[in-house]
Each structure stands twice: as structure tokens, then as C-alpha cells.
Scaffold this motif. Structure first.
Motif, PDB file in Angstrom:
ATOM      1  N   LEU A 142      -2.699  11.199   1.928  1.00 12.18           N
ATOM      2  CA  LEU A 142      -1.680  10.738   0.975  1.00 12.18           C
ATOM      3  C   LEU A 142      -1.707  11.563  -0.305  1.00 12.18           C
ATOM      4  CD1 LEU A 142      -1.684   6.814   1.115  1.00 12.18           C
ATOM      5  CD2 LEU A 142      -0.277   8.424   2.392  1.00 12.18           C
ATOM      6  N   ALA A 143      -2.910  11.804  -0.828  1.00 13.89           N
ATOM      7  CA  ALA A 143      -3.029  12.555  -2.079  1.00 13.89           C
ATOM      8  C   ALA A 143      -2.508  13.977  -1.908  1.00 13.89           C
ATOM      9  CB  ALA A 143      -4.488  12.568  -2.544  1.00 13.89           C
ATOM     10  N   PRO A 159       5.707   8.136  -7.287  1.00 15.71           N
ATOM     11  CA  PRO A 159       6.072   7.138  -6.283  1.00 15.71           C
ATOM     12  C   PRO A 159       6.370   5.784  -6.914  1.00 15.71           C
ATOM     13  CG  PRO A 159       4.108   8.342  -5.613  1.00 15.71           C
ATOM     14  CD  PRO A 159       4.375   8.704  -7.048  1.00 15.71           C
ATOM     15  N   LEU A 160       7.211   5.018  -6.262  1.00 18.78           N
ATOM     16  CA  LEU A 160       7.472   3.656  -6.715  1.00 18.78           C
ATOM     17  C   LEU A 160       6.238   2.781  -6.504  1.00 18.78           C
ATOM     18  CD1 LEU A 160      11.056   3.166  -5.218  1.00 18.78           C
ATOM     19  CD2 LEU A 160      10.437   3.748  -7.576  1.00 18.78           C
ATOM     20  N   ARG A 161       5.482   3.117  -5.441  1.00 22.60           N
ATOM     21  CA  ARG A 161       4.244   2.392  -5.168  1.00 22.60           C
ATOM     22  C   ARG A 161       3.432   3.167  -4.141  1.00 22.60           C
ATOM     23  NH1 ARG A 161       4.182  -3.786  -2.911  1.00 22.60           N
ATOM     24  NH2 ARG A 161       5.277  -2.739  -1.198  1.00 22.60           N
ATOM     25  N   VAL A 162       2.112   3.046  -4.258  1.00 20.41           N
ATOM     26  CA  VAL A 162       1.193   3.623  -3.286  1.00 20.41           C
ATOM     27  C   VAL A 162       0.403   2.476  -2.663  1.00 20.41           C
ATOM     28  CG1 VAL A 162      -0.768   5.168  -2.905  1.00 20.41           C
ATOM     29  CG2 VAL A 162       1.001   5.775  -4.576  1.00 20.41           C
ATOM     30  N   GLN A 163       0.456   2.384  -1.335  1.00 26.11           N
ATOM     31  CA  GLN A 163      -0.267   1.324  -0.632  1.00 26.11           C
ATOM     32  C   GLN A 163      -1.542   1.891  -0.018  1.00 26.11           C
ATOM     33  OE1 GLN A 163       2.014  -1.328   1.919  1.00 26.11           O
ATOM     34  NE2 GLN A 163       3.927  -0.471   1.135  1.00 26.11           N
ATOM     35  N   LEU A 164      -2.653   1.183  -0.233  1.00 26.66           N
ATOM     36  CA  LEU A 164      -3.957   1.628   0.251  1.00 26.66           C
ATOM     37  C   LEU A 164      -4.683   0.462   0.905  1.00 26.66           C
ATOM     38  CD1 LEU A 164      -4.889   3.519  -3.023  1.00 26.66           C
ATOM     39  CD2 LEU A 164      -4.359   4.639  -0.857  1.00 26.66           C
ATOM     40  N   TYR A 190      -1.414   2.380   4.920  1.00 27.20           N
ATOM     41  CA  TYR A 190      -1.323   3.403   3.879  1.00 27.20           C
ATOM     42  C   TYR A 190       0.128   3.873   3.794  1.00 27.20           C
ATOM     43  CZ  TYR A 190      -6.415   3.645   4.160  1.00 27.20           C
ATOM     44  OH  TYR A 190      -7.758   3.334   4.141  1.00 27.20           O
ATOM     45  N   ALA A 191       0.658   3.971   2.572  1.00 26.99           N
ATOM     46  CA  ALA A 191       2.061   4.375   2.447  1.00 26.99           C
ATOM     47  C   ALA A 191       2.358   4.907   1.051  1.00 26.99           C
ATOM     48  CB  ALA A 191       2.987   3.198   2.761  1.00 26.99           C
ATOM     49  N   LEU A 192       3.350   5.797   0.994  1.00 27.10           N
ATOM     50  CA  LEU A 192       3.935   6.274  -0.252  1.00 27.10           C
ATOM     51  C   LEU A 192       5.383   5.817  -0.278  1.00 27.10           C
ATOM     52  CD1 LEU A 192       2.651   9.976  -0.202  1.00 27.10           C
ATOM     53  CD2 LEU A 192       1.739   8.121  -1.616  1.00 27.10           C
ATOM     54  N   GLU A 193       5.790   5.148  -1.351  1.00 28.78           N
ATOM     55  CA  GLU A 193       7.160   4.670  -1.481  1.00 28.78           C
ATOM     56  C   GLU A 193       7.865   5.500  -2.554  1.00 28.78           C
ATOM     57  OE1 GLU A 193       7.301   0.474  -2.104  1.00 28.78           O
ATOM     58  OE2 GLU A 193       5.770   0.040  -0.579  1.00 28.78           O
ATOM     59  N   PHE A 194       9.045   6.031  -2.212  1.00 28.32           N
ATOM     60  CA  PHE A 194       9.756   6.936  -3.108  1.00 28.32           C
ATOM     61  C   PHE A 194      11.155   6.423  -3.425  1.00 28.32           C
ATOM     62  CE2 PHE A 194       6.790   9.675  -0.785  1.00 28.32           C
ATOM     63  CZ  PHE A 194       6.223  10.429  -1.807  1.00 28.32           C
ATOM     64  N   ALA A 195      11.622   6.736  -4.626  1.00 27.14           N
ATOM     65  CA  ALA A 195      13.016   6.476  -4.980  1.00 27.14           C
ATOM     66  C   ALA A 195      13.905   7.372  -4.130  1.00 27.14           C
ATOM     67  CB  ALA A 195      13.252   6.760  -6.462  1.00 27.14           C
TER      68      ALA A 195
END
Length: 331
Positions: A142-143, A159-164, A190-195
Motif C-alpha cells: 500500500l505504501a 487518500p480519503l481513507r487508508v484501511q489496515l 487493506y485498502a486505499l480509498e481515492f477521490a
């Protein structure tokens, strides 16, 4: 046995060496070939990479060592996939390529890319072989991905949010510095949320001719790498049989001149199951068919082997978190 590309393994080594770890000695300890890191066609076993992360944490005392990947960002670490992403029209197109070619980088990672009304979500799942995966491997991915897209866009994308997954560490500062975004620990995955605007903006490195060239290179690599694997052969057979209805395991086994029991055993050895391959193949094809406006939803349902269209609609919502109509409306 799942494997990791030498290019991604080399990036991990550079990240660990930045922590002062003697990776040459560590590779010898783990029975891995340090010299193979510079062979572009070499692959490393998933369990070997898991043990590498485990020993790196023990030697460094740093449970957040995976975040060191941001120090070694370069396109080649993603193999040809990095260049395919860079030449894409937008990050949205680039992430679609990243998902499509993920197995080139590492087979132990599964990516999915979802379109939601107000955001895009890139989700990561790490799978082990005989050893459970480490959270450092997922955090590193993710990083690295986030830092890479910041580099190719030239913008500090947030990101709007990073899930770990897992409990929040006592010291969250390293995570805040790297991700610069709201963090959610103890997440389901695990996730990256983007606009949407961030992923729909044109990339400065976009080049359609190069993108098509890299697609061909990536396709050739996958064919060469996966051609002898049963999972690849099963996917090919499923793609051919699906328009005739839902393929049965015994039929696929016959096509491969195997017994059902042998097919099941060989799939298990490669970390797969028949039902999961069927579902994954349908999902991938659904995304491709939906991009063809000439195909009606009913035609797509039948092409995917669904005798009852309502089963297709239920499966589609599970795959993409929206109805087929909503998916097409978003473009």
C-alpha cells in the motif's frame, strides 16, 4: 506454490537494507539466492518472502519496517506493470492495468478495484502458502503504491481513507507520515480509498502507444510465466465454455485429461479452487463485457454462463457493489 518477481523482491531488499539489515547474509540464512535478485525472470517462493519479512522485523525491532518501501520507489519494481501504469491515460486506467497484471509482481497478492458513487477503492489481500502472510508485506504494498502514484502524477495525492488490518500500533506516527490520510485500523482488509477526481485526471506520462506496447509485453510475460500452471489452463477453458452455460468441474478435468481428484489437488497446490477460479473468471469477463455498449445485460448474463439472469445480477452486485445498470451509468 505462489511466487514473487525478482523486481519486487529487490525493492523489498533495498527497503530492508535502508534499515541497516544485511540482506545478503539473511538470504543465505533463509536459503534464498541473493544473486537471483538481478535476474529479471527469477521468481522467489512466497514462504521465503514471508520468512524474510519475519526475520527483518526480528533483526530491526521495527514492526513498521514495511513502510520503508516509500524510500525505494521506481517503476521497475513493479516490473513491466509499473511502466504500463505510467503510460495509462489516467490513474483509473492505470489501476485497472495493475489489477489485471498483478500476478506478474507477486502471486500472493490479490487486488480489486471498485467504483463507488463518491470514490474509488483499491483493495489488497495477501495470501500465504504454508505460512500466514505478514502485515508488513501488505503495508509495504500500500505504501509503495501510494508513493508511486504521487510520483507519477507530481501531486501530493491524499487518500480519503487508508484501511489496515490488525490493531492500531502504539506509535502511529510513521503511518501518518507515509499515508497522510485518515487511518482505519482493525479493518476487514487493506485498502486505499481515492477521490474520483484524483483518479480521473490525465496523467502527465500518458502515452497510448506505449500503453499498448506495455500491454503486449505484460501479456507475453503472463503467458510465458503462467502457461504451464493448471490455474491458467483452467481459466482458458472456463472462458471458452462459459457461453455454453456454467462449466462443470468434471468437464474441465476431462478437457485437461485429468481426473477430478487430480485437478482439485493440483489447484490446491497452486493455492486455488475450482469455484473461486470460476467466480474470478466471471468477474473479470463481466468488467470487459460491460465496457462493450453493444452487449445487452441479458446477453452478458448468458455469455457468463448464467441460465437465470437474476443470478447474474446478484453476483454482479457482490463483485462490484452496484447493479449492472449503475455500473454502466458511471462510465
Amino acid at each position: 506454490m505462489r511466487t514473487t518477481s525478482s523486481s519486487w523482491a529487490l525493492a523489498i531488499v533495498h527497503a530492508l537494507e535502508a534499515e541497516g539489515i544485511d540482506c545478503q547474509a539473511l538470504f543465505a540464512e533463509l536459503g534464498l539466492s541473493y544473486a537471483a535478485l538481478h535476474d529479471p525472470d527469477a521468481r522467489f517462493p512466497q514462504d521465503g518472502m514471508t520468512r524474510l519479512w519475519q526475520r527483518a522485523v526480528e533483526l530491526s525491532g521495527n514492526p513498521a519496517i514495511g513502510l520503508n518501501m516509500v524510500k525505494v520507489v521506481r517503476p521497475a519494481s513493479f516490473n513491466v506493470v509499473g511502466y504500463a501504469l505510467m503510460s495509462s491515460r489516467t490513474l483509473k486506467d492505470g489501476f485497472a492495468r495493475l489489477v489485471r497484471y498483478q500476478r506478474i509482481i507477486a502471486e500472493g497478492a490479490d487486488l480489486s478495484f471498485r467504483v463507488l458513487p463518491d470514490r474509488y477503492v483499491l483493495t489488497l489481500a495477501i495470501h500465504g502458502d504454508s505460512l500466514p502472510p505478514t502485515h508488513q508485506a501488505a503495508e509495504a504494498s500500500l505504501a509503495y503504491t501510494l508513493t508511486f502514484v504521487r510520483w507519477i502524477t507530481g501531486r501530493p495525492i491524499r487518500p480519503l481513507r487508508v484501511q489496515l488490518q490488525g490493531d492500531a500500533p502504539a506509535d502511529q506516527q510513521p503511518y501518518q507520515v507515509v499515508f497522510d490520510a485518515p487511518l482505519r485500523f482493525n479493518a476487514e482488509g487493506y485498502a486505499l480509498e481515492f477521490a474520483r477526481a484524483d483518479l480521473e485526471a490525465p496523467l502527465p506520462s500518458a502515452n497510448e502507444a506505449l500503453a499498448q506496447l506495455h500491454d503486449r509485453f505484460a501479456g507475453d510475460y503472463l503467458a510465458r510465466f503462467a502457461g504451464s500452471r493448471v490455474t491458467h489452463q483452467v481459466r482458458q477453458i472456463l472462458c471458452r465454455l462459459l457461453p455454453q452455460g456454467e462449466p462443470k468441474r468434471e468437464v474441465v478435468a476431462q478437457e485437461l485429461l485429468l481426473s477430478e481428484r487430480t485437478l482439485q489437488r493440483r489447484l490446491q497446490e497452486e493455492g486455488a479452487s475450482f469455484q473461486q477460479l470460476l467466480d474470478d473468471t466471471r468477474r473479470e469477463l463481466a468488467g470487459q463485457y460491460m465496457a462493450q455498449p453493444s452487449l445487452t445485460l441479458l446477453e452478458i448474463a448468458y455469455l457468463l454462463g448464467f441460465a437465470d439472469p437474476s443470478n447474474f445480477f446478484r453476483a454482479f452486485r457482490r463483485w462490484f457493489d452496484c447493479t449492472p445498470g449503475e455500473f454502466r451509468a458511471r462510465g
